[in-house]
Design an enzyme around this catalytic site. Sequence first.
Site, PDB file in Angstrom:
ATOM      1  N   CYS A   1      54.714  91.015  74.186  1.00 59.01           N
ATOM      2  CA  CYS A   1      54.058  92.250  73.755  1.00 59.01           C
ATOM      3  C   CYS A   1      52.549  92.200  73.927  1.00 59.01           C
ATOM      4  O   CYS A   1      51.922  93.226  74.245  1.00 59.01           O
ATOM      5  CB  CYS A   1      54.426  92.563  72.309  1.00 59.01           C
ATOM      6  SG  CYS A   1      53.939  91.291  71.124  1.00 59.01           S
TER       7      CYS A   1
ATOM      8  N   HIS B   1      53.985  91.619  66.257  1.00 60.00           N
ATOM      9  CA  HIS B   1      54.003  92.549  67.391  1.00 60.00           C
ATOM     10  C   HIS B   1      52.590  93.044  67.659  1.00 60.00           C
ATOM     11  O   HIS B   1      51.720  93.003  66.781  1.00 60.00           O
ATOM     12  CB  HIS B   1      54.926  93.728  67.070  1.00 60.00           C
ATOM     13  CG  HIS B   1      55.251  94.591  68.244  1.00 60.00           C
ATOM     14  ND1 HIS B   1      55.701  94.094  69.440  1.00 60.00           N
ATOM     15  CD2 HIS B   1      55.188  95.948  68.407  1.00 60.00           C
ATOM     16  CE1 HIS B   1      55.917  95.077  70.284  1.00 60.00           C
ATOM     17  NE2 HIS B   1      55.599  96.226  69.678  1.00 60.00           N
TER      18      HIS B   1
ATOM     19  N   ASP C   1      53.292 102.319  72.199  1.00 60.35           N
ATOM     20  CA  ASP C   1      53.824 100.956  72.288  1.00 60.35           C
ATOM     21  C   ASP C   1      54.346 100.725  73.702  1.00 60.35           C
ATOM     22  O   ASP C   1      55.484 101.085  74.032  1.00 60.35           O
ATOM     23  CB  ASP C   1      54.946 100.759  71.269  1.00 60.35           C
ATOM     24  CG  ASP C   1      55.359  99.294  71.145  1.00 60.35           C
ATOM     25  OD1 ASP C   1      54.925  98.480  71.984  1.00 60.35           O
ATOM     26  OD2 ASP C   1      56.102  98.966  70.202  1.00 60.35           O
TER      27      ASP C   1
END
Length: 668
Positions: A415, A459, A475
């Site tokens: 991520c 994250h 995202d």
Amino acid sequence: MTAAARAPADPATLLWLAVPLLLVLLPYTTHLSAWISLSWLGFALLGLNGARRRRRPLGRVTLTLATLAGVAGVIIDYGGVIGPGGGLALLAFLSGVKLLQTETPRDRIGTLFVGCFLLVGHFLETQSLPHAVYMILAALALTAGFIAIQTDDCAAPDRIKAHCILAGRLLLQALPLALLLFLLFPRLQGPLWNLPQQGTARTGLSDSMSPGDISRLLESDELAFRAEFAGAQPDSSQLYWRGPVFWEYDGRAWRSIGLPPPAPVRAETFGQPVRYSLTMEAHRQQWLFLFGLPEPLPPSLPDRRTFMTPDLQWLTREPVGQRLRYELTAYPDYRLDPVLDEVSRRRALDLPEAINPRARALAARWRAGAGSDAAIVEEALRLFRQERFFYTLRPPALGTAQVDDFLFETRRGFCEHYAGSFVFLMRAAGVPARVVTGYQGGEYNQLGNYWIVRGRDAHAWTEVWLDGRGWTRVDPTAAVAPSRVERGVEAALPAGERPGGVIALDGAWLRPLRLGWDVLNNQWNQWVLGYNQERQRRLLARLAPWLADWRGMVSTLGIGAAVVVLTLALVLFGRRPPTASDPASRAYARFCRKLARIGIVRAPAEAPEEYARRAAGARPDLAGAIAGITRRYLALRYGPPRPGAPALLKRAVRDFRPSRHPPASIRR
């Protein structure tokens, strides 16, 4: 002091000292210096050898030198003896030294009292439920040790069981008073008397982000926090727990250089608020995690100074060094910074010069062909969705042009790779953007109705500022691996990269056991470790409003303590004394009359052991018979029934015929 009192401890008595101390010290071995543990074992073996040989194991000079050397070693290793680290290490070492000094009852009792201090010291290190259960067992062993060292036949197998049973009864008798003190004693600010959680720092998010930082957290089962919502549960894909926000990029890492001063948060809210509580583990950082936009702004904590920055970071003045619980009302839907000030705009567009030229060229083409900033965002997401990008824990190493290497060469990352490259592209295209880190999702525990968020749920995502929408969450990882957001990180990874740990304990019967154990731990954290001043006030106000005031607490505590003590006194001292119908009492009374005839009269409150010791000192020629009769009597009065034992006691008393005067050899 008599010679009998100065006699070295026998092996059985020394074991009653060493075994409870060993149980107390076992958890310390993980962080004590190895030489302290080895020294303690050496002292225990020397003490047992000396007890077996009935002599002091070390001379006074040698023992003094060994003690001074140990104190010096603790000072060198721990930098001093003041504080939990050095103080507890010194106590652990000295408890071993005390095993070599057990000649008197005071020495033996003092040795066990050192064990009591070490027992309490464990809670400076950890306050977990399994550790507390273990400490109860250690406390039982210490109490049994206190009982055993005051008897003459502590090595008998039946007496060992009797000592442990009596110790358990004593602890149970103390339980009502302990509960009363726990509930009513005025609490200091912070859980568990404001004790810090010592030990190694926890893994977790840091104050910067570079490729590999968050992917390393996936190997961690470390608990980050638990969150409980009032009412309906949100979907896992909606749970973005906001933490540090990063603005600056130096070509290697994202970070925030200097926090902005506290300032009002400019935001608008939509929809209905939700209420939730969050119990956060100590992470040694200043940020607190948020879901949604809190109401009111800024939120506050009763026992901690906090502030909020304009980019919606909730921070404390001091690092969070202990478990922290807070309750918030928040709006999941909100618009942050509807109007972007010029300083924030420049900060959100800043990039280092002359790096990642290919990414800059791609962003320039998007800007030239796009009609709006929102269209540029869609172009970047389309790139991640349609090109062959892979979500993986094991991406190839990147060169000096990290973003170019990732976007055009490796296309494999976690991520932080996607969030960092996305923000770079946005800024290169003239769209204000920043990186946000925190946690996403979590595991829902249906047994306790709360969410468990661990290190593996860490994250990174992004926020872009769009006209009319303010800062908007984007995202990019969800564009590459939608299952990461929908079902968790383990569902998004290739089968060969999925970690073990908690995820592996997910079978049909293992998962309910694991979640049930977590419920127990959560209740322990909430109602024991988290029983702070605010929780105490709420609980007592629910029982009776006047209890919420400290005067009511103190008054109730005094009355309750008096009732508990008087009840125990009635139970313990209100028993009828043995009557003449008791064969053991009749035989022992006859034995006492025989001793009185030769001038050794038992005092009214004198215990049988003390009377026997005094009588044996006055008439050494009768010591064996006196000790045998006393031992038989005590076994009948306080031990389990034994067939034929009353008859043996009666026969021993009948055969006991002391002469009025000791033999001539004794008189000389």
